[in-house]
Design a protein around this motif. Structure first.
Motif, mmCIF file in Angstrom:
data_model
loop_
_atom_site.group_PDB
_atom_site.id
_atom_site.type_symbol
_atom_site.label_atom_id
_atom_site.label_comp_id
_atom_site.label_asym_id
_atom_site.label_seq_id
_atom_site.Cartn_x
_atom_site.Cartn_y
_atom_site.Cartn_z
ATOM 1 N N GLY A 66 0.818 -1.215 0.000
ATOM 2 C CA GLY A 66 0.000 0.000 0.000
ATOM 3 C C GLY A 66 0.846 1.256 0.000
ATOM 4 N N ILE A 67 0.193 2.367 -0.348
ATOM 5 C CA ILE A 67 0.854 3.677 -0.366
ATOM 6 C C ILE A 67 0.122 4.587 0.605
ATOM 7 N N LEU A 68 0.884 5.261 1.462
ATOM 8 C CA LEU A 68 0.257 6.138 2.438
ATOM 9 C C LEU A 68 0.721 7.577 2.227
ATOM 10 N N ASP A 69 -0.254 8.491 2.103
ATOM 11 C CA ASP A 69 0.070 9.925 2.075
ATOM 12 C C ASP A 69 -0.369 10.490 3.416
ATOM 13 N N ILE A 70 0.570 11.088 4.150
ATOM 14 C CA ILE A 70 0.256 11.494 5.528
ATOM 15 C C ILE A 70 -0.108 12.972 5.629
ATOM 16 N N LYS A 86 -1.785 14.203 -1.656
ATOM 17 C CA LYS A 86 -1.779 13.177 -2.703
ATOM 18 C C LYS A 86 -2.591 11.987 -2.209
ATOM 19 N N LYS A 87 -2.729 11.002 -3.063
ATOM 20 C CA LYS A 87 -3.621 9.896 -2.742
ATOM 21 C C LYS A 87 -2.972 8.842 -1.855
ATOM 22 N N THR A 88 -3.773 8.324 -0.923
ATOM 23 C CA THR A 88 -3.419 7.121 -0.204
ATOM 24 C C THR A 88 -4.030 5.974 -0.982
ATOM 25 N N ASP A 89 -3.277 4.894 -1.167
ATOM 26 C CA ASP A 89 -3.828 3.770 -1.922
ATOM 27 C C ASP A 89 -3.476 2.471 -1.208
ATOM 28 N N ILE A 90 -4.419 1.976 -0.434
ATOM 29 C CA ILE A 90 -4.210 0.718 0.280
ATOM 30 C C ILE A 90 -5.310 -0.237 -0.175
ATOM 31 N N PRO A 91 -5.021 -1.020 -1.229
ATOM 32 C CA PRO A 91 -6.084 -1.810 -1.867
ATOM 33 C C PRO A 91 -6.331 -3.157 -1.191
ATOM 34 N N ILE B 22 -6.971 22.750 -7.486
ATOM 35 C CA ILE B 22 -8.189 22.412 -6.735
ATOM 36 C C ILE B 22 -8.694 21.024 -7.145
ATOM 37 N N LEU B 23 -8.736 20.767 -8.460
ATOM 38 C CA LEU B 23 -9.258 19.471 -8.927
ATOM 39 C C LEU B 23 -8.360 18.320 -8.474
ATOM 40 N N ASP B 24 -7.048 18.510 -8.562
ATOM 41 C CA ASP B 24 -6.131 17.443 -8.155
ATOM 42 C C ASP B 24 -6.229 17.170 -6.653
ATOM 43 N N SER B 25 -6.339 18.243 -5.856
ATOM 44 C CA SER B 25 -6.470 18.052 -4.410
ATOM 45 C C SER B 25 -7.785 17.342 -4.101
ATOM 46 N N ALA B 26 -8.842 17.735 -4.809
ATOM 47 C CA ALA B 26 -10.159 17.130 -4.572
ATOM 48 C C ALA B 26 -10.125 15.623 -4.826
ATOM 49 N N ASP B 27 -9.311 15.225 -5.782
ATOM 50 C CA ASP B 27 -9.148 13.811 -6.087
ATOM 51 C C ASP B 27 -8.718 13.032 -4.843
ATOM 52 N N SER B 28 -7.802 13.604 -4.070
ATOM 53 C CA SER B 28 -7.336 12.933 -2.853
ATOM 54 C C SER B 28 -8.388 12.997 -1.755
ATOM 55 N N PHE B 29 -9.086 14.127 -1.663
ATOM 56 C CA PHE B 29 -10.086 14.265 -0.600
ATOM 57 C C PHE B 29 -11.321 13.398 -0.862
ATOM 58 N N LYS B 30 -11.566 13.064 -2.119
ATOM 59 C CA LYS B 30 -12.750 12.257 -2.423
ATOM 60 C C LYS B 30 -12.703 10.906 -1.702
#
Lengths: 178, 307
Positions: A66-70, A86-91, B22-30
């Motif tokens: 998994g990937i964690l963004d803190i 950025k995205k957290t991705d823990i599938p 804003i759109l890229d950040s929203a992607d993470s918050f979704k």
């Protein structure tokens, strides 16, 4: 302004260190049962992938990764330049798993605190262990790595940089004095 | 890319880079809203006030949920239950609220420019949640987010906006946002509802509904703005609905993977049939879900802005 650079680990040493950490993880947990790897953005992700590759070579199995963004859990979020989330991705389901949390450098312990809080909001793992390539010491919170590649307690003016070929083009750990 | 704005007052003044941030950040918050624990501690200790001088369900609730999922405290004030009914001016209300040290004030007002005035007299960040027929920036951003999510791009899309364009802050904000991208925007509706000189905004006007929806990737339907006198611009609602109501037969002329959007509230049977609103091409409820994510991103960026 003068800038001095000292090498702590070269390409070969980085690889050997990751190999040792991998074996320690398998030894301490008596194999790979219920183990999973979670890399902290950014370089923790690549370290986690490399540890997984090495586990595959030894045990012929790939662990859940998994990937964690803190960012959303940082305690200094409004004190520094606003970090991009950025995205957290823990599938996978991390309930009852033993998580190996992986980061490149451990220093104050604040990132680790944020990472543990972030994980706890995603489920209830049985255990969390921490693996880092470099332990810089100088903790501000009561945190300790379970697996550390090297220990380097430099001065506050020094910056320890981990470079990994996946994003930096080469493998090395250096200290930069400014 | 860094964010330095104190307020989000309109889309018009935003750069393409700011919109994309804003759109890229929203992607993470979704992702937060899809978890079992729908909360992160990011805005712990911050206070968000929503101040609504016009009715709203979606926008107000969406802001409140967005703030709560970021751990901010929220207070909601509606004009009908505030000192507004006792004659207090917006300026005085704003100064009084400011004294309670909120970090963000979200305002909806029937007067265009009300959020701008508010932003000049308070230190808190101000978010425009709709000011008259002027702008509704968060709606446009969630619309772009939804388009990008469904189509994997914004560039190259044919977007058709149908309805009371003249009185629609949603249309205005969307046009301001979309013209940063390589899109073809077509507006349609009765001539009385289309402002003159739309071409100067880079928008095509097509009064014939069948031609307007041809090859569209996105069809955005708007309701008649009854509260802004919209009804007086058409002979009858029935005639409007016959000519400009979106029906299943229109979709055949659009691209085969067309998406149907509507900012809500919908007037079913007027600008859109049940069949289309509830059909497989409708992304109307996705828009609502994405609204929370986009507002989380905006709250995050405004409160964490660089001085």
């Amino acid at each position: 302004m003068g800038e001095k650079t000292v090498s702590l680990l070269d390409k070969k040493a980085v690889d050997r260190t990751i190999t040792r950490i991998t074996h320690e993880i398998l030894e301490k947990n008596k194999g790979y049962k219920d183990l999973c790897l979670i890399g902290i953005r950014t370089r923790g992700i690549y370290l986690a992938k490399r540890i997984n590759d090495k586990i595959k070579a030894v045990e012929e199995i790939e662990l859940p990764l998994g990937i964690l963004d803190i960012t959303m859990y940082r305690d200094d979020i409004f004190k520094l330049k606003l970090p991009e989330v950025k995205k957290t991705d823990i599938p996978f389901d991390l309930n009852n798993m033993t998580i190996i949390l992986i980061d490149d450098v451990m220093h104050t312990g604040r990132t680790t605190r944020a990472a543990i809080d972030a994980i706890m909001d995603l489920g209830r793992p049985r255990k969390i262990q921490l693996a880092v390539l470099v332990d810089r010491g100088d903790r501000e919170l009561p945190m300790h790595p379970d697996y550390a590649g090297i220990f380097y307690n430099g001065s506050p003016e020094e910056e320890v940089l981990v470079r990994l070929r996946e994003i930096d083009g080469k493998d090395e750990v250096i200290v930069v004095r400014t | 890319m860094k964010w330095s704005r104190k307020d989000l007052l309109g889309i018009r003044e935003l750069s393409k880079e700011e919109i994309l941030l804003i759109l890229d950040s929203a992607d993470s918050f979704k992702d937060i809203s899809r978890r079992e624990v729908k909360k992160v501690p990011t805005l712990r200790g911050k206070t968000v006030i929503t101040l609504f001088y016009e009715p709203s369900t979606r926008t107000r609730t969406s802001f409140e949920i967005a703030a709560k999922r970021l751990s901010a405290d929220t207070i909601n004030i509606s004009a009908s239950t505030s000192s507004h009914v006792k004659g207090e001016t917006l300026k005085d209300t704003a100064r009084n609220l400011e004294s309670m040290r909120p970090d963000v004030i979200v305002i909806r007002h029937n007067m265009p420019g009300a959020p701008h005035m508010l932003s000049r007299i308070v230190d808190s960040s101000v978010i425009n949640a709709g000011d008259g027929a002027h702008e509704h920036p968060t709606q446009a951003l969630l619309d772009l987010f939804t388009m990008r999510e469904k189509k994997d791009r914004i560039d190259g899309l044919n977007i058709t906006i149908v309805g009371d364009i003249a009185h629609s802050r949603v249309a205005r904000s969307n046009i301001f946002a979309l013209r940063h991208f390589n899109t073809r925007i077509t507006c349609s509706g009765p001539p009385t509802m289309i402002p003159p000189d739309m071409e100067s905004l880079g928008v095509h006007v097509e009064y014939d509904m069948n031609r307007a929806v041809k090859d569209a990737d996105v069809i955005m339907m708007l309701r008649i703005q009854k509260e802004r006198g919209g009804i007086s611009y058409i002979p009858s609602v029935k005639e409007y609905s016959t000519i400009y109501g979106l029906k299943a037969e229109h979709l055949k002329k659009a691209k085969k993977d067309v998406i149907i959007m509507h900012p809500g509230p919908m007037n079913r049977g007027v600008e859109i049939t049940d069949e289309v609103a509830d059909g497989p091409y409708s992304v109307i409820l996705d828009q609502v879900e994405n609204g929370v994510a986009v507002r989380m991103a905006i709250l995050y960026l405004l409160t964490g802005r660089e001085a």
